[in-house]
Structures are given as structure tokens and as C-alpha cells.
Design a protein around this motif. Sequence first.
Motif, short mmCIF file in Angstrom:
data_model
loop_
_atom_site.label_atom_id
_atom_site.label_comp_id
_atom_site.label_asym_id
_atom_site.label_seq_id
_atom_site.Cartn_x
_atom_site.Cartn_y
_atom_site.Cartn_z
N MET A 102 -8.41 5.01 -2.08
CA MET A 102 -9.36 5.40 -1.04
C MET A 102 -9.19 6.86 -0.69
SD MET A 102 -10.10 3.48 2.55
CE MET A 102 -8.42 3.59 3.15
N TYR A 153 0.83 -1.18 0.00
CA TYR A 153 0.00 0.00 0.00
C TYR A 153 0.88 1.25 0.00
CZ TYR A 153 0.78 0.25 5.08
OH TYR A 153 1.35 0.32 6.33
N TYR A 182 -12.87 1.66 -0.33
CA TYR A 182 -12.09 1.57 -1.55
C TYR A 182 -12.95 1.76 -2.80
CZ TYR A 182 -7.92 -0.59 0.58
OH TYR A 182 -6.79 -0.84 1.30
N ALA A 230 -6.68 -0.64 -5.74
CA ALA A 230 -7.76 0.13 -5.14
C ALA A 230 -7.21 1.45 -4.62
CB ALA A 230 -8.40 -0.65 -4.00
#
Lengths: 112, 113
Positions: free
Chosen positions: A94, A48, A101, A92
Motif C-alpha cells: 500500500m 504486516y 492495497y 499486498a
Amino acid sequence: EAQVTQNPRYLITVTGKKLTVTCSQNMNHEYMSWYRQDPGLGLRQIYYSMNVEVTDKGDVPEGYKVSRKEKRNFPLILESPSPNQTSLYFCASMGQGGVGYTFGSGTRLTVV
Amino acid sequence: AQTVTQSQPEMSVQEAETVTLSCTYDTSENNYYLFWYKQPPSRQMILVIRQEAYKQQNATENRFSVNFQKAAKSFSLKISDSQLGDTAMYFCAFLNRDDKIIFGKGTRLHILP
């Protein structure tokens, strides 16, 4: 239209041949993430990024690399793919405030 | 470690019936978010419903509603008047304070004609 664009949708490759799956979002989100989905295991986080030039390992990072040189792009790199990386991959992004997401359409990767 | 558990790997119901999918989670946090995502055969991940933990009122979106029991750490999804298009894999998910979303392993739901 607000979206996460992920390419390719399908990819078949051979063991050891480097590949990149691209991911781009047009929502100015700071947070982006990669997941892999395997039957019976749900979605597991690979890497991430909380902002440009900031990346961190998720739960299953081995065999993967990522980069975040620009806010909108977050490519996933497999330097030497192996058959156990055959999976469905999702990118994804966010936004703020716990909105959840927005997912890309997924990449079905097969390593033979 | 924070976990999300979906105890029903697979379910089948007749069209027009009501079905409830179970989800429990484990966390020591007090403020967080919970989600249900739907993944139809097209494999696109679609957000169905979202719940903020500090809100006692259960979220609803048309035929979809949740039963959020914070003390029990339970977050079930109810689908009313089920339709063939509801056939999908459903994932329960938890967003923690580090902005990480943790997913359950999913429940495969079949709506039968």
C-alpha cells in the motif's frame, strides 16, 4: 507495470516441511502485509510491515514468520506447516494517502 | 475493536438489474477510507471503488457507486445494469489511521443470465 508478484500460485506440501511464499512489489511502497482467506471468515491479517526491518503481528500470526530485509520483498515463512494452515494467502502493498492495497495474485496452499 | 459487517453472505440478481450490497462498520475515528474489492473466480483481488470519509460526495466508478452514510456508519455498493462479469465475491474494507485494512467477510454475488 505496477504490481505485486507472489509465488507460487499453488503449493501442496506435507505437515512439518518448511516452506516460503515469496512476495515482491515494484511500487516502492513502504507498507506490506500478508492475509489469509478462509471461507466464511473473510481476509485476516497475518503480519504486516511498515518499513524495512519493521514487522508486526496481525490478527492471526501463530505459525508464521516474515522478514523485511529489503523494501520490495516480504516473504512469508511457515517453519512447520500444519493442516490448519491450508488456505488462500495474499500479499499486498500500500502506498500513501489511503489508496488501498495492491494485491498479489494469491497462493493456494494445501498442507496434508 | 473496529469491525466491518456485510450482512448478505450471498445474493443473486438477473443480468441488467441493479443490485445493492450492504456494509456497515464500527469505528471511533473521524478520518478514514473505505473500499469495495471484487474477487472474481480468478481469485484476483480488484479494487472497485474508494471513498474518503471526509468527503460527503458519494464515489462513483462507471456502473459502480456507493451510498456513504457517515453518521450511520454505512457504506453500501450499488451496481447498475449488472453484467455476467460482475459475478464475484465482494469485500467491503476499512482503512484506519494505523494503515490497517479490516475486511468484511464478503458477499458472494451471482449475476444470472
